[in-house]
Design a protein around this motif. Structure first.
Motif, PDB file in Angstrom:
ATOM      1  N   THR A  33       0.827  -1.200   0.000  1.00 42.05           N
ATOM      2  CA  THR A  33       0.000   0.000   0.000  1.00 42.05           C
ATOM      3  C   THR A  33       0.865   1.255   0.000  1.00 42.05           C
ATOM      4  O   THR A  33       0.628   2.198  -0.762  1.00 42.05           O
ATOM      5  CB  THR A  33      -0.919   0.012   1.238  1.00 42.05           C
ATOM      6  OG1 THR A  33      -1.747  -1.149   1.217  1.00 42.05           O
ATOM      7  CG2 THR A  33      -1.803   1.250   1.248  1.00 42.05           C
ATOM      8  N   ALA A  34       1.895   1.262   0.851  1.00 39.53           N
ATOM      9  CA  ALA A  34       2.773   2.427   0.954  1.00 39.53           C
ATOM     10  C   ALA A  34       3.556   2.664  -0.331  1.00 39.53           C
ATOM     11  O   ALA A  34       3.679   3.805  -0.795  1.00 39.53           O
ATOM     12  CB  ALA A  34       3.724   2.250   2.128  1.00 39.53           C
ATOM     13  N   LEU A  35       4.091   1.604  -0.921  1.00 36.19           N
ATOM     14  CA  LEU A  35       4.894   1.766  -2.131  1.00 36.19           C
ATOM     15  C   LEU A  35       4.057   2.260  -3.299  1.00 36.19           C
ATOM     16  O   LEU A  35       4.510   3.078  -4.106  1.00 36.19           O
ATOM     17  CB  LEU A  35       5.578   0.446  -2.491  1.00 36.19           C
ATOM     18  CG  LEU A  35       6.615  -0.068  -1.491  1.00 36.19           C
ATOM     19  CD1 LEU A  35       7.236  -1.364  -1.991  1.00 36.19           C
ATOM     20  CD2 LEU A  35       7.693   0.974  -1.222  1.00 36.19           C
ATOM     21  N   GLY A  58       4.522   5.295  -6.499  1.00 37.03           N
ATOM     22  CA  GLY A  58       3.818   5.051  -7.750  1.00 37.03           C
ATOM     23  C   GLY A  58       4.132   3.707  -8.374  1.00 37.03           C
ATOM     24  O   GLY A  58       3.987   3.526  -9.583  1.00 37.03           O
ATOM     25  N   VAL A  59       4.561   2.767  -7.547  1.00 36.50           N
ATOM     26  CA  VAL A  59       4.923   1.433  -8.051  1.00 36.50           C
ATOM     27  C   VAL A  59       3.814   0.443  -7.699  1.00 36.50           C
ATOM     28  O   VAL A  59       3.478   0.279  -6.525  1.00 36.50           O
ATOM     29  CB  VAL A  59       6.259   0.951  -7.444  1.00 36.50           C
ATOM     30  CG1 VAL A  59       6.547  -0.486  -7.852  1.00 36.50           C
ATOM     31  CG2 VAL A  59       7.388   1.858  -7.895  1.00 36.50           C
ATOM     32  N   ASP A  60       3.257  -0.196  -8.698  1.00 38.11           N
ATOM     33  CA  ASP A  60       2.231  -1.207  -8.466  1.00 38.11           C
ATOM     34  C   ASP A  60       2.913  -2.444  -7.891  1.00 38.11           C
ATOM     35  O   ASP A  60       3.657  -3.136  -8.582  1.00 38.11           O
ATOM     36  CB  ASP A  60       1.517  -1.546  -9.779  1.00 38.11           C
ATOM     37  CG  ASP A  60       0.341  -2.491  -9.563  1.00 38.11           C
ATOM     38  OD1 ASP A  60      -0.073  -2.666  -8.397  1.00 38.11           O
ATOM     39  OD2 ASP A  60      -0.157  -3.056 -10.552  1.00 38.11           O
ATOM     40  N   THR A  61       2.681  -2.695  -6.610  1.00 37.08           N
ATOM     41  CA  THR A  61       3.361  -3.775  -5.901  1.00 37.08           C
ATOM     42  C   THR A  61       2.375  -4.891  -5.595  1.00 37.08           C
ATOM     43  O   THR A  61       1.329  -4.657  -5.001  1.00 37.08           O
ATOM     44  CB  THR A  61       3.966  -3.263  -4.581  1.00 37.08           C
ATOM     45  OG1 THR A  61       4.762  -2.109  -4.846  1.00 37.08           O
ATOM     46  CG2 THR A  61       4.835  -4.321  -3.942  1.00 37.08           C
ATOM     47  N   ALA A  62       2.697  -6.103  -6.026  1.00 41.11           N
ATOM     48  CA  ALA A  62       1.849  -7.260  -5.763  1.00 41.11           C
ATOM     49  C   ALA A  62       2.510  -8.132  -4.700  1.00 41.11           C
ATOM     50  O   ALA A  62       3.702  -7.992  -4.395  1.00 41.11           O
ATOM     51  CB  ALA A  62       1.623  -8.065  -7.041  1.00 41.11           C
ATOM     52  N   LEU A  63       1.728  -9.048  -4.137  1.00 44.11           N
ATOM     53  CA  LEU A  63       2.211  -9.921  -3.073  1.00 44.11           C
ATOM     54  C   LEU A  63       2.233 -11.365  -3.546  1.00 44.11           C
ATOM     55  O   LEU A  63       1.241 -11.876  -4.064  1.00 44.11           O
ATOM     56  CB  LEU A  63       1.299  -9.802  -1.847  1.00 44.11           C
ATOM     57  CG  LEU A  63       1.166  -8.382  -1.280  1.00 44.11           C
ATOM     58  CD1 LEU A  63       0.015  -8.304  -0.295  1.00 44.11           C
ATOM     59  CD2 LEU A  63       2.467  -7.950  -0.619  1.00 44.11           C
ATOM     60  N   GLY A  99      -4.655  -8.152  -3.453  1.00 43.13           N
ATOM     61  CA  GLY A  99      -3.329  -7.791  -3.940  1.00 43.13           C
ATOM     62  C   GLY A  99      -2.388  -8.954  -4.109  1.00 43.13           C
ATOM     63  O   GLY A  99      -1.204  -8.758  -4.386  1.00 43.13           O
ATOM     64  N   CYS A 100      -2.900 -10.185  -3.963  1.00 45.76           N
ATOM     65  CA  CYS A 100      -2.044 -11.375  -4.004  1.00 45.76           C
ATOM     66  C   CYS A 100      -1.907 -11.903  -5.428  1.00 45.76           C
ATOM     67  O   CYS A 100      -2.884 -12.381  -6.027  1.00 45.76           O
ATOM     68  CB  CYS A 100      -2.610 -12.451  -3.088  1.00 45.76           C
ATOM     69  SG  CYS A 100      -1.583 -13.949  -3.020  1.00 45.76           S
TER      70      CYS A 100
END
Length: 291
Positions: A125-127, A132-137, A237-238
């Motif tokens: 969420t923070a990133l 502005g980086v779409d970060t997945a888990l 987000g996974c």
């Protein structure tokens, strides 16, 4: 834990102008609670180098020399660890390498397994917000970014018990790691993913604020992943869900199936070809094909 900034007469902290040192005093002013009231973070210590921030903070917690909300940050780790005792190495000041001490009183111990997943949600969420980086888990605790159209690991999370009442959560994020510095082909960094900022002070503040918000929300709900919104947000987000994966389990066995859910205990549920839904609580997950 007594605050002290990274400093060493034999270490030129400004040797790489693209990678300035963290400002420990400014981080404390921005994040540490005032007079013991309000906020989660009680202390932020930045050191030039150490073996492992997790190991150091676990030792401090067990010996009762650190309180809940202590944060230990290293500009460089010489013996950084990921899951399954894998090594985590990176050039000095190329990323964020830090650990936090949490004491989730009021939350049943059986729900503490959600802490690494909660941390993943908070970091992603923070990133997304600050860089502005779409970060997945990737279940359970890898942070994925896209570099040149490919999914790359840009960070990881490691949670360890510290005595009977505490958990130390370690977080590693590759921030300015360049292509020629990648430790393995599947690695990435915020810079390589096109981040709008690679200022580590800014990123660390955003991550710690996000982690505090999610942790307090989860703890207020007694660790209930549904009531706190954690289970739903993690699933959304996974990147593992909807894919065919291989779970390499402790003991050398493995299970292959489609990842269909994350259950109430934070386990990954695989639907196998035999029609069985098998929960996996620990193991190494290999993505076999895209969702």
């Amino acid at each position: 834990m007594t605050p002290r900034d990274a400093s060493d007469a034999n270490d030129n902290r400004w040797s790489d102008l693209d990678r300035p040192p963290l400002n420990g005093a400014a981080l404390r002013r921005a994040l540490v609670r005032d007079g013991g009231h309000g906020g989660l973070w009680c202390d932020i210590e930045v050191v030039t180098s150490t073996g492992s921030t997790n190991s150091d903070l676990v030792e401090l917690a067990v010996s009762e020399r650190a309180d809940e909300g202590a944060v230990l940050v290293a500009e460089k780790q010489n013996a950084g660890r990921g899951r399954l005792d894998r090594q985590w190495t990176a050039p000095a000041r190329s990323g964020l390498f830090f650990s936090v001490l949490l004491k989730p009183t009021g939350v049943p111990v059986e729900r503490w397994g959600w802490l690494p997943l909660l941390t993943g949600v908070a970091v992603a969420t923070a990133l997304s917000r600050v860089a502005g980086v779409d970060t997945a888990l990737k279940w359970p605790n890898d942070l994925l970014v896209t570099v040149d159209g490919e999914e790359r690991k840009a960070g990881g999370i490691l949670a360890e018990r510290a005595g009977s009442d505490a958990v130390v959560v370690g977080i590693g994020i590759n921030v300015t790691l360049r292509a020629d510095e990648l430790p393995v082909p599947g690695a990435g960094s915020l810079a390589l993913a096109g981040a709008t900022t690679t200022d580590r002070d800014t990123v660390l503040r955003a991550v710690l604020r996000s982690l505090e918000q999610w942790y307090e929300k989860w703890r207020a709900a007694g660790g209930d992943p549904v009531a706190s919104g954690l289970q739903e947000t993690y699933a959304a987000g996974c990147a593992t869900l909807g894919r065919v994966v291989r779970a390499e389990l402790p003991g050398g066995t493995s299970i292959t199936g489609e990842a269909v859910a994350v259950d109430g205990d934070g386990r990954l549920v695989l639907a196998t070809e035999e029609g069985v839904q098998q929960p996996v609580g620990a193991g190494d997950i290999v993505h076999l094909r895209p969702a």
